[in-house]
Write an enzyme that holds these catalytic residues in place. Structure first.
Site, short mmCIF file in Angstrom:
data_model
loop_
_atom_site.label_atom_id
_atom_site.label_comp_id
_atom_site.label_asym_id
_atom_site.label_seq_id
_atom_site.Cartn_x
_atom_site.Cartn_y
_atom_site.Cartn_z
N ASP A 157 0.81 -1.20 0.00
CA ASP A 157 0.00 0.00 0.00
C ASP A 157 0.85 1.26 0.00
O ASP A 157 0.64 2.16 -0.82
CB ASP A 157 -0.94 -0.02 1.22
N ILE A 189 -5.34 2.30 -0.11
CA ILE A 189 -5.30 1.62 -1.40
C ILE A 189 -5.62 0.14 -1.22
O ILE A 189 -6.33 -0.46 -2.04
CB ILE A 189 -3.94 1.82 -2.09
N ASP A 190 -5.15 -0.47 -0.15
CA ASP A 190 -5.55 -1.85 0.14
C ASP A 190 -7.06 -1.94 0.32
O ASP A 190 -7.71 -2.86 -0.19
CB ASP A 190 -4.87 -2.33 1.42
N VAL A 191 -7.63 -1.00 1.06
CA VAL A 191 -9.07 -1.03 1.32
C VAL A 191 -9.85 -0.82 0.03
O VAL A 191 -10.81 -1.56 -0.28
CB VAL A 191 -9.45 0.01 2.38
N GLY A 194 -9.72 -3.91 -2.04
CA GLY A 194 -10.67 -4.90 -1.57
C GLY A 194 -12.08 -4.61 -2.03
O GLY A 194 -12.85 -5.52 -2.39
#
Length: 424
Positions: A157, A189-191, A194
């Site tokens: 991220d 960015i990870d969220v 997802g």
């Protein structure tokens, strides 16, 4: 083939209760996606490495409070792994690979976030698994995607926040105290990845209703980061101007930022000229009649004179008084809370955004009321099939025996043999 022993969607089971998801992902982006699916009722089977499990089980402090006031279970894991069943399998072993293939044959979706191409050597790639189960939807989450010169690089991220330009527009402007690129305070960015993966999987499920076939999905953190630049990206692509850091200031809307008050700070999010005029009425000023400030475009052009005058006015009253007056005039505003204050907010509490479950301690056969785990509720509000709470974030391998018996028909002796050979 798709599983046939799962319930139909209902208020008790959730919108996706007829789906089984095999989760080979770790850390945040993939698990965030599968928690979304699990909250909506999908049976999510999380495959973890024996002995260690998902990396985030150990990413602490902070840790979950155990019966003795301490535990080695990081709270990070609890953020994105509720409603899942944990199965430990060593996919580096041939027997472990076969177990995962057998589970994939009984699943609707597989999601993984290994480096591009690395699962092929285990026979767990899309081509192999789709040959066993043509209806399988296979979602790969990587840093840079399945193609391109960076495809084999690991992606994180923070690295992608930097490479995408997001950090370049986050933080205080050049020439001000504390200036410099800044990451967002959550692995955003990870969220977002997802969430995009969730959307893509649901799209593929809908397409399968018409085609009868599954498909592969290629989700990359960098692609997502570029997409969520949103208006900032569009501004560059269409106007050719590279955005810069502006702190809490909005590049296209004024006033839309934090302001000092007598006892702290508040946030004004004034999005149109009518709201600005009502702010001026509350503040007892004539700015809404001044041609320099009447329209948003004019306020953007003249922000350097408007904002200091507004700061002088907002410093004259405490935050709570401004919020009381401005809310009565329907001017968007609010306090700048810390996270503790946000969870204590009466509206947040009325929306029941804090949820509580009781988890199994490592090695325990029963949920222990002392081992409480809290998380933020799903924001998905479906009237007929709302999200459900079925499983607390699982202990490592908590459901291994149950899943292998239920899905693959393995009896206790067979599971014990696999465990003795180090497969589980």
């Amino acid at each position: 083939m798709a599983p046939t022993n799962l319930p139909s969607p209902s208020r008790q089971t959730g919108a996706l209760s007829h789906l089984r998801v095999l989760d080979l992902s770790r850390v945040l982006a993939g698990p965030w996606c599968t928690q979304n699916l699990a909250d909506m009722g999908a049976d999510v089977i999380k495959i973890e490495k024996p002995g260690t499990g998902d990396d985030t089980r150990h990413w602490g402090p902070p840790y979950l409070d155990g019966a003795d006031g301490s535990t080695n279970q990081a709270s990070y894991f609890a953020a994105c792994n509720r409603n899942k069943r944990s199965v430990t399998v060593d996919i580096a072993t041939p027997e472990g690979q076969k177990l995962v293939r057998d589970l994939a044959a009984q699943s609707d979706v597989v999601i993984e976030n290994y480096k591009t191409g690395s699962l092929k050597r285990y026979g767990l790639d899309y081509e192999t698994l789709s040959a066993l189960n043509p209806r399988l939807i296979y979602c790969s989450v990587t840093g840079f995607g399945q193609t391109g010169p960076y495809a084999t690089r690991p992606g994180y991220d923070l690295l992608v926040q930097a490479m995408s330009g997001l950090m370049s527009i986050t933080g205080q402007p050049d020439g001000t105290p504390g200036a410099g690129p800044m990451r967002v305070g959550v692995a955003v960015i990870d969220v977002f990845t997802g969430m995009y993966a969730t959307t893509a999987i649901l799209g593929a499920i809908e397409a399968r209703h018409h085609t009868g076939r599954g498909q592969s999905i290629d989700i990359a953190l960098l692609d997502v980061a570029m997409a969520v630049l949103a208006n900032q990206g569009a501004g560059f692509l269409n106007a050719g101007v590279v955005p810069t850091r502006q702190g809490n200031v909005h590049p296209s809307v004024v006033p839309y930022q934090d302001f000092p008050t007598r006892d702290g700070d508040m946030l004004l999010a004034i999005g149109n000229d009518g709201q600005f005029a009502r702010f001026c009425e509350v503040a007892d000023v004539e700015w809404a009649r001044d041609a320099r400030y009447t329209t948003n475009s004019a306020r953007v052009a003249n922000r350097d004179t408007l904002i200091p005058m507004m700061c002088d006015i907002t410093r004259t009253k405490p935050t709570s008084e401004w919020i009381r007056l401005l809310e009565a005039a329907t001017v968007p505003c609010g306090p700048i809370n810390d996270i503790g204050q946000a969870f204590a907010d009466p509206h947040v509490q009325s929306r029941e955004l804090r949820v509580e479950q009781y988890r199994y301690a490592e090695g325990s056969a029963v949920a222990d009321p002392v081992n409480r785990v809290c998380s933020t509720a799903s924001p998905l509000r479906l009237s007929e099939t709302p999200p459900t709470l079925r499983h607390a974030p699982p202990a490592l391998g908590q459901h291994t025996d149950e899943v292998l018996r239920e899905c693959l028909g393995l009896d206790g002796d067979a599971v014990a043999g696999l465990r003795a050979r180090g497969v589980l």
